[in-house]
Write a protein that holds these residues in place. Structure first.
Motif, PDB file in Angstrom:
ATOM      1  N   LEU A 131       0.842  -1.197   0.000  1.00 47.48           N
ATOM      2  CA  LEU A 131       0.000   0.000   0.000  1.00 47.48           C
ATOM      3  C   LEU A 131       0.878   1.249   0.000  1.00 47.48           C
ATOM      4  O   LEU A 131       0.650   2.194  -0.769  1.00 47.48           O
ATOM      5  N   SER A 132       1.869   1.231   0.856  1.00 46.09           N
ATOM      6  CA  SER A 132       2.774   2.365   0.953  1.00 46.09           C
ATOM      7  C   SER A 132       3.445   2.638  -0.392  1.00 46.09           C
ATOM      8  O   SER A 132       3.556   3.792  -0.834  1.00 46.09           O
ATOM      9  N   ALA A 133       3.857   1.570  -1.078  1.00 51.63           N
ATOM     10  CA  ALA A 133       4.491   1.712  -2.400  1.00 51.63           C
ATOM     11  C   ALA A 133       3.532   2.350  -3.400  1.00 51.63           C
ATOM     12  O   ALA A 133       3.891   3.289  -4.110  1.00 51.63           O
ATOM     13  N   LEU A 134       2.293   1.831  -3.439  1.00 48.70           N
ATOM     14  CA  LEU A 134       1.332   2.319  -4.433  1.00 48.70           C
ATOM     15  C   LEU A 134       0.958   3.777  -4.184  1.00 48.70           C
ATOM     16  O   LEU A 134       0.636   4.521  -5.109  1.00 48.70           O
ATOM     17  N   LEU A 135       1.002   4.186  -2.903  1.00 43.95           N
ATOM     18  CA  LEU A 135       0.675   5.569  -2.575  1.00 43.95           C
ATOM     19  C   LEU A 135       1.879   6.490  -2.750  1.00 43.95           C
ATOM     20  O   LEU A 135       1.730   7.714  -2.760  1.00 43.95           O
ATOM     21  N   GLY A 136       3.081   5.893  -2.822  1.00 46.73           N
ATOM     22  CA  GLY A 136       4.293   6.724  -2.823  1.00 46.73           C
ATOM     23  C   GLY A 136       4.555   7.352  -1.465  1.00 46.73           C
ATOM     24  O   GLY A 136       5.176   8.405  -1.352  1.00 46.73           O
ATOM     25  N   TRP A 137       4.073   6.699  -0.418  1.00 47.75           N
ATOM     26  CA  TRP A 137       4.253   7.192   0.952  1.00 47.75           C
ATOM     27  C   TRP A 137       5.417   6.462   1.626  1.00 47.75           C
ATOM     28  O   TRP A 137       5.774   5.344   1.217  1.00 47.75           O
ATOM     29  N   PRO A 138       5.961   7.037   2.698  1.00 49.73           N
ATOM     30  CA  PRO A 138       6.965   6.300   3.476  1.00 49.73           C
ATOM     31  C   PRO A 138       6.309   5.192   4.291  1.00 49.73           C
ATOM     32  O   PRO A 138       5.097   5.235   4.553  1.00 49.73           O
ATOM     33  N   GLN A 139       7.121   4.207   4.688  1.00 53.72           N
ATOM     34  CA  GLN A 139       6.585   3.092   5.455  1.00 53.72           C
ATOM     35  C   GLN A 139       7.421   2.859   6.708  1.00 53.72           C
ATOM     36  O   GLN A 139       8.640   2.956   6.698  1.00 53.72           O
ATOM     37  N   GLY A 140       6.709   2.524   7.793  1.00 53.55           N
ATOM     38  CA  GLY A 140       7.379   2.147   9.041  1.00 53.55           C
ATOM     39  C   GLY A 140       6.809   0.809   9.470  1.00 53.55           C
ATOM     40  O   GLY A 140       5.746   0.745  10.084  1.00 53.55           O
ATOM     41  N   THR A 141       7.501  -0.266   9.101  1.00 54.50           N
ATOM     42  CA  THR A 141       6.951  -1.599   9.353  1.00 54.50           C
ATOM     43  C   THR A 141       7.430  -2.160  10.688  1.00 54.50           C
ATOM     44  O   THR A 141       8.433  -1.727  11.236  1.00 54.50           O
ATOM     45  N   PHE A 142       6.716  -3.175  11.176  1.00 58.33           N
ATOM     46  CA  PHE A 142       7.081  -3.938  12.383  1.00 58.33           C
ATOM     47  C   PHE A 142       7.275  -3.005  13.582  1.00 58.33           C
ATOM     48  O   PHE A 142       8.244  -3.116  14.345  1.00 58.33           O
ATOM     49  N   ALA A 143       6.328  -2.076  13.746  1.00 57.18           N
ATOM     50  CA  ALA A 143       6.498  -1.004  14.725  1.00 57.18           C
ATOM     51  C   ALA A 143       6.251  -1.491  16.150  1.00 57.18           C
ATOM     52  O   ALA A 143       5.275  -2.186  16.425  1.00 57.18           O
ATOM     53  N   SER A 144       7.142  -1.100  17.055  1.00 58.31           N
ATOM     54  CA  SER A 144       6.892  -1.362  18.476  1.00 58.31           C
ATOM     55  C   SER A 144       6.687  -0.070  19.248  1.00 58.31           C
ATOM     56  O   SER A 144       6.382  -0.083  20.435  1.00 58.31           O
ATOM     57  N   LYS A 145       6.859   1.084  18.567  1.00 56.39           N
ATOM     58  CA  LYS A 145       6.601   2.364  19.224  1.00 56.39           C
ATOM     59  C   LYS A 145       6.385   3.447  18.167  1.00 56.39           C
ATOM     60  O   LYS A 145       7.111   3.490  17.182  1.00 56.39           O
ATOM     61  N   LEU A 146       5.402   4.304  18.398  1.00 53.69           N
ATOM     62  CA  LEU A 146       5.154   5.435  17.497  1.00 53.69           C
ATOM     63  C   LEU A 146       5.188   6.719  18.296  1.00 53.69           C
ATOM     64  O   LEU A 146       4.600   6.801  19.375  1.00 53.69           O
ATOM     65  N   VAL A 147       5.886   7.734  17.761  1.00 52.57           N
ATOM     66  CA  VAL A 147       5.850   9.054  18.377  1.00 52.57           C
ATOM     67  C   VAL A 147       5.532  10.061  17.288  1.00 52.57           C
ATOM     68  O   VAL A 147       6.308  10.223  16.343  1.00 52.57           O
ATOM     69  N   LEU A 148       4.371  10.709  17.404  1.00 56.73           N
ATOM     70  CA  LEU A 148       4.003  11.701  16.405  1.00 56.73           C
ATOM     71  C   LEU A 148       4.483  13.066  16.830  1.00 56.73           C
ATOM     72  O   LEU A 148       4.268  13.484  17.971  1.00 56.73           O
ATOM     73  N   GLY A 149       5.182  13.748  15.912  1.00 59.16           N
ATOM     74  CA  GLY A 149       5.668  15.092  16.207  1.00 59.16           C
ATOM     75  C   GLY A 149       5.244  16.049  15.128  1.00 59.16           C
ATOM     76  O   GLY A 149       4.440  15.696  14.262  1.00 59.16           O
ATOM     77  N   ASP A 150       5.810  17.267  15.183  1.00 67.43           N
ATOM     78  CA  ASP A 150       5.413  18.280  14.210  1.00 67.43           C
ATOM     79  C   ASP A 150       5.907  17.946  12.810  1.00 67.43           C
ATOM     80  O   ASP A 150       5.231  18.200  11.829  1.00 67.43           O
ATOM     81  N   ASN A 151       7.133  17.398  12.768  1.00 68.18           N
ATOM     82  CA  ASN A 151       7.644  17.128  11.419  1.00 68.18           C
ATOM     83  C   ASN A 151       7.610  15.639  11.083  1.00 68.18           C
ATOM     84  O   ASN A 151       8.576  15.079  10.598  1.00 68.18           O
ATOM     85  N   GLY A 152       6.528  15.001  11.409  1.00 69.76           N
ATOM     86  CA  GLY A 152       6.360  13.614  10.990  1.00 69.76           C
ATOM     87  C   GLY A 152       6.168  12.661  12.148  1.00 69.76           C
ATOM     88  O   GLY A 152       5.725  13.036  13.231  1.00 69.76           O
ATOM     89  N   ILE A 153       6.533  11.407  11.898  1.00 67.40           N
ATOM     90  CA  ILE A 153       6.301  10.381  12.898  1.00 67.40           C
ATOM     91  C   ILE A 153       7.593   9.581  13.067  1.00 67.40           C
ATOM     92  O   ILE A 153       8.273   9.256  12.086  1.00 67.40           O
ATOM     93  N   GLU A 154       7.946   9.312  14.315  1.00 69.60           N
ATOM     94  CA  GLU A 154       9.096   8.452  14.579  1.00 69.60           C
ATOM     95  C   GLU A 154       8.603   7.056  14.900  1.00 69.60           C
ATOM     96  O   GLU A 154       7.767   6.862  15.783  1.00 69.60           O
ATOM     97  N   VAL A 155       9.118   6.092  14.163  1.00 63.34           N
ATOM     98  CA  VAL A 155       8.684   4.713  14.316  1.00 63.34           C
ATOM     99  C   VAL A 155       9.868   3.876  14.790  1.00 63.34           C
ATOM    100  O   VAL A 155      10.913   3.858  14.144  1.00 63.34           O
ATOM    101  N   THR A 156       9.700   3.200  15.931  1.00 64.06           N
ATOM    102  CA  THR A 156      10.716   2.249  16.376  1.00 64.06           C
ATOM    103  C   THR A 156      10.303   0.877  15.872  1.00 64.06           C
ATOM    104  O   THR A 156       9.162   0.453  16.076  1.00 64.06           O
ATOM    105  N   ARG A 157      11.215   0.224  15.165  1.00 63.06           N
ATOM    106  CA  ARG A 157      10.892  -1.007  14.448  1.00 63.06           C
ATOM    107  C   ARG A 157      11.641  -2.193  15.035  1.00 63.06           C
ATOM    108  O   ARG A 157      12.809  -2.086  15.388  1.00 63.06           O
ATOM    109  N   GLU A 158      10.966  -3.344  15.106  1.00 63.91           N
ATOM    110  CA  GLU A 158      11.627  -4.575  15.539  1.00 63.91           C
ATOM    111  C   GLU A 158      12.336  -5.185  14.329  1.00 63.91           C
ATOM    112  O   GLU A 158      11.688  -5.604  13.368  1.00 63.91           O
ATOM    113  N   VAL A 159      13.659  -5.195  14.378  1.00 63.31           N
ATOM    114  CA  VAL A 159      14.435  -5.743  13.260  1.00 63.31           C
ATOM    115  C   VAL A 159      15.331  -6.876  13.764  1.00 63.31           C
ATOM    116  O   VAL A 159      15.410  -7.124  14.971  1.00 63.31           O
TER     117      VAL A 159
END
Ligand SMILES: Cc1cc2nc3c(=O)[nH]c(=O)nc-3n(C[C@H](O)[C@H](O)[C@H](O)COP(=O)(O)OP(=O)(O)OC[C@H]3O[C@@H](n4cnc5c(N)ncnc54)[C@H](O)[C@@H]3O)c2cc1C
Lengths: 249, 312
Positions: A131-159
């Motif tokens: 979906l992210s590809a088709l929209l041309g949007w960034p992706q944050g997969t396998f997220a274990s934490k989200l922090v929304l701020g003024d200039n976007g979103i910080e995603v902590t990912r399980e890798v």
């Protein structure tokens, strides 16, 4: 900001599925169905963002048979505001799901789409990325934490090696891993309230997306069964077996 | 009919996952090229050039590729893929993230987590936590495939004249995401997915301290990697990348020791391909015993130290 949460109706995770004897598929007759567990985590995260005043509306969407309305109803009972079901029979592959979701995104204009990282039936782990590809949007997969701020979103990912944090511009697609949150249970009053919330049921066909599977399933088989093992009486016996019989020490 | 194999590497060498993914790549057919993408990959590329069946190594170097971010990596795959009949990658977290993105951009339905190649267009893969194996035939012109590495033996690096190495153009970074940081558990023990022996702990360990105090000495004796159940990770006894199972890592060591793990289907999905399974659990009815070759019914707090001592 509006959040779109796609939810899938799958065989409940507690069910031990059976493969049909003729190899034509998995026996789904009279099997308990539930919301994909990862999608419950997505719904929960969206609700928390609304409760924190960051999101204004949470819309749940499902693609599947008519009964997918029950799954969307579960999301509404958890607290989502309204639901959409795109009715389609048979297998709809992740690529086709992503194309349909893209059409819904065009209608709804969400700032964030949160999906589960994988569905526990097909175990594909693809839809969010696609979906992210088709929209041309960034992706944050396998997220274990989200922090929304003024200039976007910080995603902590399980890798593989541990955790990775990335910053995404918005709008974005996020996929939830197990430890993002613990989903709430729907309370009885909320289950009652959810009955009055709107679900918009539409045929998936109206979006003009070709739903023909690209992967033909030729056969479904049970995995090989491991031969029965033995109970041993002592640690000494175990060490002996591992050394001599199994030869793995 | 050329296959592009995407290499998992750490810059200085090729990872075991790549050697395992090479095995199904060889089964696909004639010719293999390897892509080594990252930021500073010369040493890894030199190693890739000696892999069996590889006729060319492509290197792609850019800061944006250094952390394996999905958007630039997918753009690179999309640029290269049309020259190949198949693009195949080990199912590491980096490729699970980037390959489906590339697949959608190429309008291809990815085949995830294959466990066997039956024909160049036909594959086996697990569904329902490994409880149903499906055989699928892809009708797409290019196959995009991720490989369940636990299902394949590594094809070892050969003593052969190296294949030519060639740098490819890197598409401009779409700039949608930026790397902020990472926290990697420093590992002075074998990697979970390539270890010959794995010792795993469950909820029964009770705390991070007890998890470490009991399992690490046993793992040290066995030269083992350490794994965990979801319950143990959720409770904070073990880091997330130790989770074994349907949604964690899939392992197939020679020996898997499950300590205080009940054996839920989601856990079994990740370890039931181990050659020998040992279960230590106080509940004789625990489902883990149905897959264990050797079972000890009893209190792990007594049995594990005893086992560690017996191996000394
Ligand atoms: C969507 C989804 C994905 C999942 N993915 C995974 C996954 O990837 N991996 C995974 O592991 N799980 C996964 N799970 C969770 C899985 O269903 C189980 O909940 C989990 O594996 C249980 O962990 P456990 O065996 O450590 O805990 P429990 O089931 O609580 O088992 C603890 C065991 O320890 C034994 N025990 C207790 N005390 C002692 C003692 N003193 N000595 C010896 N034995 C003792 C008990 O008899 C029991 O059998 C997933 C679940 C869902 C819904």
């Amino acid at each position: 900001m509006k959040i779109l949460v796609p939810v899938k109706r799958v065989v409940d995770y507690n069910v031990n599925i059976r493969v049909k004897a003729d190899g034509s598929g998995v026996d789904l007759a009279n099997v308990k169905m539930s919301m994909n567990p990862f999608d419950e985590i997505s719904v929960e995260e969206a609700l928390r963002l609304r409760e924190a005043g960051i999101a204004s509306e949470v819309v749940a969407v499902s693609i599947g048979p008519k009964e997918a309305q029950e799954t969307v109803r579960t999301a509404l009972a958890m607290g989502a505001d309204r639901g959409i079901v795109l009715e389609a029979e048979g297998t709809v592959e992740p690529l086709a799901v992503a194309k349909l979701l893209k059409a819904i995104v065009a209608e709804e204009a969400p700032g964030l789409v949160i999906l589960g990282k994988q569905a526990i039936d097909d175990d594909c782990n693809q839809t969010g990325q696609m979906l992210s590809a088709l929209l041309g949007w960034p992706q944050g997969t396998f997220a274990s934490k989200l922090v929304l701020g003024d200039n976007g979103i910080e995603v902590t990912r399980e890798v593989d090696g541990g955790l990775q944090t990335v910053r995404l511009s918005l709008p974005a697609v996020v996929t939830a891993d197990l430890r993002l949150n613990e989903p709430r249970y729907a309370s009885l009053p909320n289950i009652m309230k959810a009955k009055k919330k709107p679900i918009d049921l539409r045929p998936a066909a109206q979006y003009g997306v070709d739903l023909t599977p690209r992967l033909m399933v030729l056969k479904t088989a049970e995995p090989p069964v491991r031969p029965a093992g033995r109970r041993l009486a002592s640690v000494a016996e175990l060490v002996d077996c591992l050394k001599t019989e199994a030869g793995v020490l | 009919m050329t296959t592009l194999l995407l290499a998992a590497h750490d810059g200085s060498s090729i990872k075991d996952a790549t050697l395992k993914a090479l095995t199904p790549a060889l089964a696909l057919g004639d010719d293999i090229h390897v892509l080594v993408a990252g930021d500073g990959v010369a040493a890894a590329a030199a190693e890739a050039a000696k892999l069996k069946g590889v006729s060319r190594v492509l290197t792609a170097e850019a800061p944006a590729l250094g952390h394996g971010l999905a958007e630039p990596l997918a753009a690179l795959i999309v640029a290269l893929a049309p020259a190949y009949s198949a693009v195949l990658a080990p199912a590491t977290s980096t490729f699970k993230n980037a390959v489906p993105r590339a697949a959608a951009l190429l309008d291809v339905m990815q085949i995830s987590d294959i466990t066997a190649v039956l024909a160049p267009d036909t594959f086996e893969r697990p569904t329902y936590a490994g409880n149903a194996l499906i055989t699928v035939r892809s009708t797409d012109p290019i196959k995009l495939i991720t490989v369940r590495t636990a299902s394949f033996r590594a094809t070892l690096v050969e003593d052969r004249p190296p294949a030519p190495i060639e740098a490819v153009a890197v598409p401009t970074d779409p700039g949608l995401s930026t790397f902020v940081g990472d926290v990697f558990s420093t590992a002075d023990r074998p990697e979970l997915t390539s270890a010959r022996v794995v010792v795993s702990g469950g909820r029964a360990l009770g705390s991070e301290e007890q998890f470490k105090a009991l399992l690490l000495p046993l793992a040290d004796r066995l030269g083992a990697a350490v794994g965990a159940s979801r319950a143990a990770v959720d409770a904070g006894y073990a880091p997330n990348d130790w989770q074994v199972g349907q949604t964690g890592k899939a392992v197939s060591p020679d020996l898997y020791v499950a300590v205080g793990i009940s054996g839920a289907i989601q856990h079994l999905a990740g370890m039931k391909d181990a050659k020998v399974i040992v279960a230590i659990n106080k509940d004789g009815e625990a489902p883990i015993f149905q897959v264990a070759d050797y079972g000890l019914v009893g209190d792990l707090f007594e049995l594990v130290p005893e086992l560690t001592k017996a191996l000394g």
